[in-house]
Structures are given as C-alpha cells and as structure tokens.
Design a protein around this motif. Sequence first.
Motif, PDB file in Angstrom:
ATOM      1  N   VAL A  45     -12.406  13.357   2.359  1.00 13.04           N
ATOM      2  CA  VAL A  45     -12.764  12.227   0.828  1.00 13.04           C
ATOM      3  C   VAL A  45     -14.193  12.907   0.956  1.00 13.04           C
ATOM      4  N   ALA A  46     -14.948  13.653   1.637  1.00  8.43           N
ATOM      5  CA  ALA A  46     -16.200  14.066   1.613  1.00  8.43           C
ATOM      6  C   ALA A  46     -16.246  15.817   1.771  1.00  8.43           C
ATOM      7  N   GLU A  47     -15.169  16.049   1.504  1.00 10.11           N
ATOM      8  CA  GLU A  47     -14.967  17.697   1.432  1.00 10.11           C
ATOM      9  C   GLU A  47     -15.036  18.359  -0.513  1.00 10.11           C
ATOM     10  N   GLN A  48     -14.892  16.403  -0.985  1.00  5.80           N
ATOM     11  CA  GLN A  48     -14.585  17.000  -2.648  1.00  5.80           C
ATOM     12  C   GLN A  48     -15.711  15.418  -3.151  1.00  5.80           C
ATOM     13  N   LEU A  49     -17.163  15.644  -2.626  1.00  2.00           N
ATOM     14  CA  LEU A  49     -18.276  14.993  -2.658  1.00  2.00           C
ATOM     15  C   LEU A  49     -18.782  16.460  -2.530  1.00  2.00           C
ATOM     16  N   PRO A  50     -20.271  15.936  -3.540  1.00  2.00           N
ATOM     17  CA  PRO A  50     -21.538  16.375  -3.675  1.00  2.00           C
ATOM     18  C   PRO A  50     -21.954  16.435  -2.104  1.00  2.00           C
ATOM     19  N   THR A  51     -22.410  16.638  -1.590  1.00  2.81           N
ATOM     20  CA  THR A  51     -22.843  17.374  -0.248  1.00  2.81           C
ATOM     21  C   THR A  51     -23.691  15.973   0.977  1.00  2.81           C
ATOM     22  N   GLU A  52     -25.001  15.627  -0.994  1.00  4.32           N
ATOM     23  CA  GLU A  52     -25.779  14.153  -0.018  1.00  4.32           C
ATOM     24  C   GLU A  52     -25.262  12.973  -0.247  1.00  4.32           C
ATOM     25  N   LEU A  53     -23.578  12.983  -0.714  1.00  2.00           N
ATOM     26  CA  LEU A  53     -23.008  11.694  -0.763  1.00  2.00           C
ATOM     27  C   LEU A  53     -22.002  11.990  -0.064  1.00  2.00           C
ATOM     28  N   ALA A  54     -21.482  13.215   0.328  1.00  3.00           N
ATOM     29  CA  ALA A  54     -20.684  13.529   1.173  1.00  3.00           C
ATOM     30  C   ALA A  54     -20.936  12.917   2.677  1.00  3.00           C
ATOM     31  N   THR A 106      -9.376  14.565  -5.997  1.00  3.85           N
ATOM     32  CA  THR A 106      -8.162  14.832  -7.147  1.00  3.85           C
ATOM     33  C   THR A 106      -6.689  13.638  -6.783  1.00  3.85           C
ATOM     34  N   GLY A 107      -5.738  13.711  -7.701  1.00  2.00           N
ATOM     35  CA  GLY A 107      -4.578  12.869  -7.083  1.00  2.00           C
ATOM     36  C   GLY A 107      -4.285  12.540  -6.012  1.00  2.00           C
ATOM     37  N   GLY A 108      -4.157  13.690  -4.656  1.00  2.00           N
ATOM     38  CA  GLY A 108      -3.196  13.450  -3.952  1.00  2.00           C
ATOM     39  C   GLY A 108      -4.696  13.136  -2.806  1.00  2.00           C
ATOM     40  N   GLU A 109      -6.044  13.037  -2.788  1.00  2.00           N
ATOM     41  CA  GLU A 109      -6.602  12.497  -2.083  1.00  2.00           C
ATOM     42  C   GLU A 109      -6.544  11.557  -2.263  1.00  2.00           C
ATOM     43  N   LEU A 110      -6.579  10.702  -3.436  1.00  2.00           N
ATOM     44  CA  LEU A 110      -7.164   9.095  -4.067  1.00  2.00           C
ATOM     45  C   LEU A 110      -6.281   8.969  -3.785  1.00  2.00           C
ATOM     46  N   GLU A 111      -5.326   9.032  -3.330  1.00  2.00           N
ATOM     47  CA  GLU A 111      -3.490   8.227  -2.677  1.00  2.00           C
ATOM     48  C   GLU A 111      -3.735   8.254  -1.222  1.00  2.00           C
ATOM     49  N   ASN A 112      -4.259   9.684  -0.962  1.00  2.00           N
ATOM     50  CA  ASN A 112      -4.288   9.334   0.813  1.00  2.00           C
ATOM     51  C   ASN A 112      -5.331   8.299   1.329  1.00  2.00           C
ATOM     52  N   LEU A 113      -6.497   8.450   0.224  1.00  2.00           N
ATOM     53  CA  LEU A 113      -7.717   7.512   0.790  1.00  2.00           C
ATOM     54  C   LEU A 113      -6.370   6.165   0.719  1.00  2.00           C
ATOM     55  N   LYS A 114      -6.472   5.608  -0.577  1.00  2.00           N
ATOM     56  CA  LYS A 114      -6.168   4.691  -0.655  1.00  2.00           C
ATOM     57  C   LYS A 114      -4.844   3.550   0.608  1.00  2.00           C
ATOM     58  N   SER A 115      -4.444   5.280   1.122  1.00  2.00           N
ATOM     59  CA  SER A 115      -3.479   4.778   2.245  1.00  2.00           C
ATOM     60  C   SER A 115      -3.717   3.921   3.061  1.00  2.00           C
ATOM     61  N   GLN A 116      -5.284   4.024   3.077  1.00  2.00           N
ATOM     62  CA  GLN A 116      -6.137   3.817   4.240  1.00  2.00           C
ATOM     63  C   GLN A 116      -6.914   2.567   4.267  1.00  2.00           C
ATOM     64  N   GLY A 120      -6.161  -4.793  -0.978  1.00  2.00           N
ATOM     65  CA  GLY A 120      -6.909  -5.502  -1.694  1.00  2.00           C
ATOM     66  C   GLY A 120      -7.699  -4.909  -2.619  1.00  2.00           C
ATOM     67  N   LEU A 121      -8.401  -3.745  -1.895  1.00  2.00           N
ATOM     68  CA  LEU A 121      -8.908  -2.874  -1.814  1.00  2.00           C
ATOM     69  C   LEU A 121      -8.627  -1.813  -3.538  1.00  2.00           C
ATOM     70  N   HIS A 122      -6.851  -1.736  -3.175  1.00  2.00           N
ATOM     71  CA  HIS A 122      -6.703  -0.707  -4.216  1.00  2.00           C
ATOM     72  C   HIS A 122      -6.757  -0.713  -5.289  1.00  2.00           C
ATOM     73  N   PRO A 123      -6.953  -1.939  -6.084  1.00  2.00           N
ATOM     74  CA  PRO A 123      -7.288  -2.413  -7.558  1.00  2.00           C
ATOM     75  C   PRO A 123      -8.583  -1.986  -8.029  1.00  2.00           C
ATOM     76  N   LEU A 124      -9.356  -1.740  -7.019  1.00  2.00           N
ATOM     77  CA  LEU A 124     -10.925  -1.074  -7.317  1.00  2.00           C
ATOM     78  C   LEU A 124     -10.981   0.518  -7.584  1.00  2.00           C
ATOM     79  N   PHE A 125      -9.529   0.967  -7.330  1.00  2.00           N
ATOM     80  CA  PHE A 125      -9.623   2.364  -8.123  1.00  2.00           C
ATOM     81  C   PHE A 125      -8.584   2.331  -9.059  1.00  2.00           C
ATOM     82  N   GLU A 126      -8.083   1.362  -9.415  1.00  2.00           N
ATOM     83  CA  GLU A 126      -7.362   1.414 -10.541  1.00  2.00           C
ATOM     84  C   GLU A 126      -7.739   1.308 -12.210  1.00  2.00           C
ATOM     85  N   GLY A 127      -7.435   1.241 -12.714  1.00  2.00           N
ATOM     86  CA  GLY A 127      -8.425   0.432 -14.089  1.00  2.00           C
ATOM     87  C   GLY A 127      -9.320   1.307 -14.298  1.00  2.00           C
TER      88      GLY A 127
END
Length: 135
Positions: A45-54, A106-116, A120-127
């Motif tokens: 996930v960090a690889e896809q974010l700006p350095t400070e946020l990563a 990316t869509g693939g990384e978002l799905e990998n993140l959600k799989s971990q 109950g947290l999945h709705p945070l990434f929907e809508g």
Amino acid sequence: MQEDEFYGLVQQAGHLESTDRTQAATEAVLETLGETMTGGEAGDVAEQLPTELASVIEDADHDGAGYDREEFVERVGEHLRGADLESDDAEQYADAVTDALAVALTGGELENLKSQLDSGLHPLFEGVTIDQEDV
C-alpha cells in the motif's frame, strides 16, 4: 498522486477546515489502518502513496489486529487525542481517508488491502464520494 492532492481529497471528503486538521485526521486513520495489516501488505500500500503518508503506514505496529468497524473507529479516536480534532468525529475522518485511499490505490491493491481487513471495514472503501475524474 502527490501528498497535497491526497490531503486535498481528504479535506474535501471530510469537510475539514484546515490543512493541519486534515493531516492529523489522515495520519490517525492511516496509522490505525497500518495496525490492521501485515508488514508486507502495508509495504505494498505504501508504495502507491506519497512518501510522508507511506511512512505513517509503514511505521505502524503491524499486528494484523483485525479490528471490526467499531474498534477501528475507537482506535482512530485514540490516535486523535492531542490533535485539534474531536474523537467523536473519528468515523467521519475514517470515511474521508478511506475514500481518498480508494482513489489513490490501483483496483488490485485496493482489493488486496480489503482482503486483509475485517469484513466490517469493507464499507469504508465503498460508496466513495470522491469522483475519480477530479483527481
């Protein structure tokens, strides 16, 4: 995506008045999110974010805590203590930051993140309230 763009998305989605508040809310949510992941996924996930946020995600204690939504929001509130933000608004901030993440990853990384995460947290990434066209 640049750091200021990410913060801009969070500020807009979270209806935050200042950059300082936006940064504090973003860091609280990302740190909590980092705690729920394994180190490997946090790095991805960090690889896809700006350095400070990563670094916020990478530096979190990656214990794979598996927080459900209530625990996640409580934990964000705990991370907000000492910031100029109300911990009662932790869910609003979690929604805003995860909306920005949904656009930044990316869509693939978002799905990998959600799989971990606890389901109950999945709705945070929907809508997602952020229009991809605005990025």
